[in-house]
Design an enzyme around this catalytic site. Structure first.
Site, short mmCIF file in Angstrom:
data_model
loop_
_atom_site.label_atom_id
_atom_site.label_comp_id
_atom_site.label_asym_id
_atom_site.label_seq_id
_atom_site.Cartn_x
_atom_site.Cartn_y
_atom_site.Cartn_z
N HIS A 8 -18.21 -7.83 -1.27
CA HIS A 8 -17.10 -7.99 -2.22
C HIS A 8 -17.15 -9.37 -2.87
O HIS A 8 -17.82 -10.28 -2.37
CB HIS A 8 -15.74 -7.82 -1.53
N HIS A 9 -16.39 -9.51 -3.95
CA HIS A 9 -16.23 -10.81 -4.63
C HIS A 9 -15.64 -11.83 -3.64
O HIS A 9 -15.00 -11.47 -2.65
CB HIS A 9 -15.30 -10.65 -5.85
N GLY A 12 -10.83 -2.81 4.39
CA GLY A 12 -10.13 -1.64 4.94
C GLY A 12 -10.98 -0.39 4.81
O GLY A 12 -10.97 0.48 5.69
N ASN A 43 -9.07 3.42 0.12
CA ASN A 43 -9.86 3.26 -1.11
C ASN A 43 -9.50 4.35 -2.10
O ASN A 43 -9.56 5.54 -1.77
CB ASN A 43 -11.36 3.31 -0.79
N PHE A 44 -9.12 3.95 -3.31
CA PHE A 44 -8.67 4.92 -4.31
C PHE A 44 -9.82 5.51 -5.13
O PHE A 44 -9.58 6.30 -6.02
CB PHE A 44 -7.67 4.25 -5.27
N LYS A 82 -11.82 -11.94 -2.25
CA LYS A 82 -11.24 -10.99 -1.29
C LYS A 82 -10.96 -11.70 0.03
O LYS A 82 -11.86 -12.29 0.63
CB LYS A 82 -12.18 -9.80 -1.07
N GLY A 107 3.54 -5.96 -5.36
CA GLY A 107 2.30 -6.72 -5.57
C GLY A 107 1.82 -6.49 -7.00
O GLY A 107 0.63 -6.48 -7.28
N1 LIG Z 1 -6.94 0.94 -1.61
C1 LIG Z 1 -7.79 0.44 -2.50
O1 LIG Z 1 -8.52 1.16 -3.19
C2 LIG Z 1 -7.85 -1.05 -2.68
C3 LIG Z 1 -8.59 -1.62 -3.72
C4 LIG Z 1 -8.56 -2.99 -3.90
C5 LIG Z 1 -7.81 -3.79 -3.04
N2 LIG Z 1 -7.12 -3.20 -2.02
C6 LIG Z 1 -6.25 -3.96 -1.13
O2 LIG Z 1 -5.01 -4.11 -1.82
C7 LIG Z 1 -4.43 -5.38 -1.51
C8 LIG Z 1 -4.26 -6.17 -2.81
O3 LIG Z 1 -5.54 -6.41 -3.37
P1 LIG Z 1 -5.68 -7.30 -4.69
O4 LIG Z 1 -7.13 -7.46 -4.92
O5 LIG Z 1 -4.82 -6.74 -5.76
O6 LIG Z 1 -5.07 -8.69 -4.16
P2 LIG Z 1 -4.34 -9.84 -4.98
O7 LIG Z 1 -4.93 -9.94 -6.35
O8 LIG Z 1 -4.33 -11.03 -4.09
O9 LIG Z 1 -2.85 -9.28 -5.18
C9 LIG Z 1 -1.91 -9.19 -4.17
C10 LIG Z 1 -0.55 -9.44 -4.80
O10 LIG Z 1 0.46 -9.17 -3.84
C11 LIG Z 1 1.42 -10.23 -3.93
N3 LIG Z 1 2.16 -10.34 -2.69
C12 LIG Z 1 1.80 -10.93 -1.52
N4 LIG Z 1 2.78 -10.79 -0.61
C13 LIG Z 1 3.77 -10.11 -1.21
C14 LIG Z 1 5.04 -9.65 -0.79
N5 LIG Z 1 5.49 -9.87 0.46
N6 LIG Z 1 5.81 -8.97 -1.67
C15 LIG Z 1 5.38 -8.72 -2.92
N7 LIG Z 1 4.17 -9.13 -3.39
C16 LIG Z 1 3.39 -9.80 -2.53
C17 LIG Z 1 0.60 -11.46 -4.22
O11 LIG Z 1 1.43 -12.48 -4.72
P3 LIG Z 1 0.88 -13.99 -4.86
O12 LIG Z 1 0.08 -13.95 -6.12
O13 LIG Z 1 2.13 -14.78 -4.94
O14 LIG Z 1 0.03 -14.26 -3.66
C18 LIG Z 1 -0.36 -10.89 -5.28
O15 LIG Z 1 0.23 -10.88 -6.57
C19 LIG Z 1 -5.39 -6.02 -0.50
O16 LIG Z 1 -4.97 -5.70 0.81
C20 LIG Z 1 -6.72 -5.36 -0.80
O17 LIG Z 1 -7.59 -5.38 0.31
C21 LIG Z 1 -7.13 -1.87 -1.83
#
Ligand SMILES: NC(=O)c1ccc[n+]([C@@H]2O[C@H](COP(=O)([O-])OP(=O)(O)OC[C@H]3O[C@@H](n4cnc5c(N)ncnc54)[C@H](OP(=O)(O)O)[C@@H]3O)[C@@H](O)[C@H]2O)c1
Length: 226
Positions: A135-136, A145, A107-108, A139, A10
């Site tokens: 959130h924005h 989560g 959450n990191f 999301k 991702g």
């Molecule tokens: N743990 C934490 O602190 C934290 C913080 C923020 C977010 N998150 C979580 O982390 C995840 C990502 O958040 P984000 O804001 O970065 O979302 P995002 O901007 O939508 O990024 C997700 C990325 O993953 C790609 N993707 C989707 N399916 C995939 C697959 N099967 N293989 C490889 N890449 C794939 C997407 O590709 P496309 O562009 O082609 O769709 C996109 O580039 C979400 O679940 C969010 O809730 C966690």
């Protein structure tokens, strides 16, 4: 010293792109693989053999990708939302069988770990509480989560199986915010965490990936890495 090798799955997403940049400028860490949608994850992991795989993709994919990583001998660090307690427990068992480890981090940010710790203390004295997460508008998943994780932790601490209500707001102008409101006759108590940029995730991303290097089994929460 040999660098800790990392795959980011991702890598073009909001969190993934930040992780690639932050790991890239951190001494002792090296991003050796970036996986995007449509790539063959298993083949890519087997070819580049990173020590740890950070998954930050789409809710629902975290547990699946963690299993693939473990099958390839790679330690999973899952930041993606939506890994259920049952899935986390299955991953823990399988990782231990493989003599591997990893971490699931809803959450990191350090501030969120501290909010949860304080809330776990308060809920033992003020058991009635509700969570508001904001959130924005981009999301995709709700509730977040982190809010689900906070609710589970608080329910376990107050020893009452009834779910803690979560209210989700998705609006422009927000980044990532969470409040826990406690109520008792004649008084309320409010804990609030506000994030304004992904920089809040930097120290946690580094601590978590280093933790994975030697982890035994798959735990849930950044607290294990601090
Ligand atoms: N743990 C934490 O602190 C934290 C913080 C923020 C977010 N998150 C979580 O982390 C995840 C990502 O958040 P984000 O804001 O970065 O979302 P995002 O901007 O939508 O990024 C997700 C990325 O993953 C790609 N993707 C989707 N399916 C995939 C697959 N099967 N293989 C490889 N890449 C794939 C997407 O590709 P496309 O562009 O082609 O769709 C996109 O580039 C979400 O679940 C969010 O809730 C966690």
């Amino acid at each position: 010293m040999k660098a800790l090798t990392i795959a980011v799955v991702g890598a073009r997403g909001r969190l993934g792109a930040y992780a690639v940049t932050h790991y890239g400028r951190t001494e002792g860490l090296s991003v050796v693989l970036q996986v995007q949608r449509g790539d063959d994850l298993r083949a890519a992991l087997l070819a580049s053999k990173p020590a740890v795989m950070l998954d930050v993709t789409e809710a629902g994919l975290g547990a699946l990708h963690a299993r693939v990583a473990l099958e390839c001998g790679v330690r999973p660090l899952i930041g993606t939302s939506g890994v259920s307690p049952a899935q986390a427990s299955e991953l823990d068992t399988y990782a231990r069988e493989q003599k591997l480890g990893g971490l699931i981090v809803p959450n990191f940010s350090l501030g969120m770990v501290l909010l949860q710790r304080a809330a776990e203390d308060i809920v033992q004295h003020m058991g009635q509480c509700e969570i508001i997460e904001l959130h924005h508008e981009r999301k995709k998943d709700a509730p977040s989560g982190t809010a689900a994780d906070t609710a589970r932790r608080l329910a376990a601490k107050r020893g009452d199986a009834s779910p803690i209500p979560i209210h989700s707001v998705r609006l422009p102008g927000h980044y990532a915010h969470q409040e826990v409101l406690f109520g008792a006759p004649g008084e309320t108590l409010r804990l609030r965490h506000d994030m304004s940029s992904p920089e809040a995730f930097g120290p946690g991303l580094v601590a978590a990936v280093r933790y994975c290097q030697t982890a035994v089994g798959v735990a849930v929460g950044l607290r294990h890495a601090l």
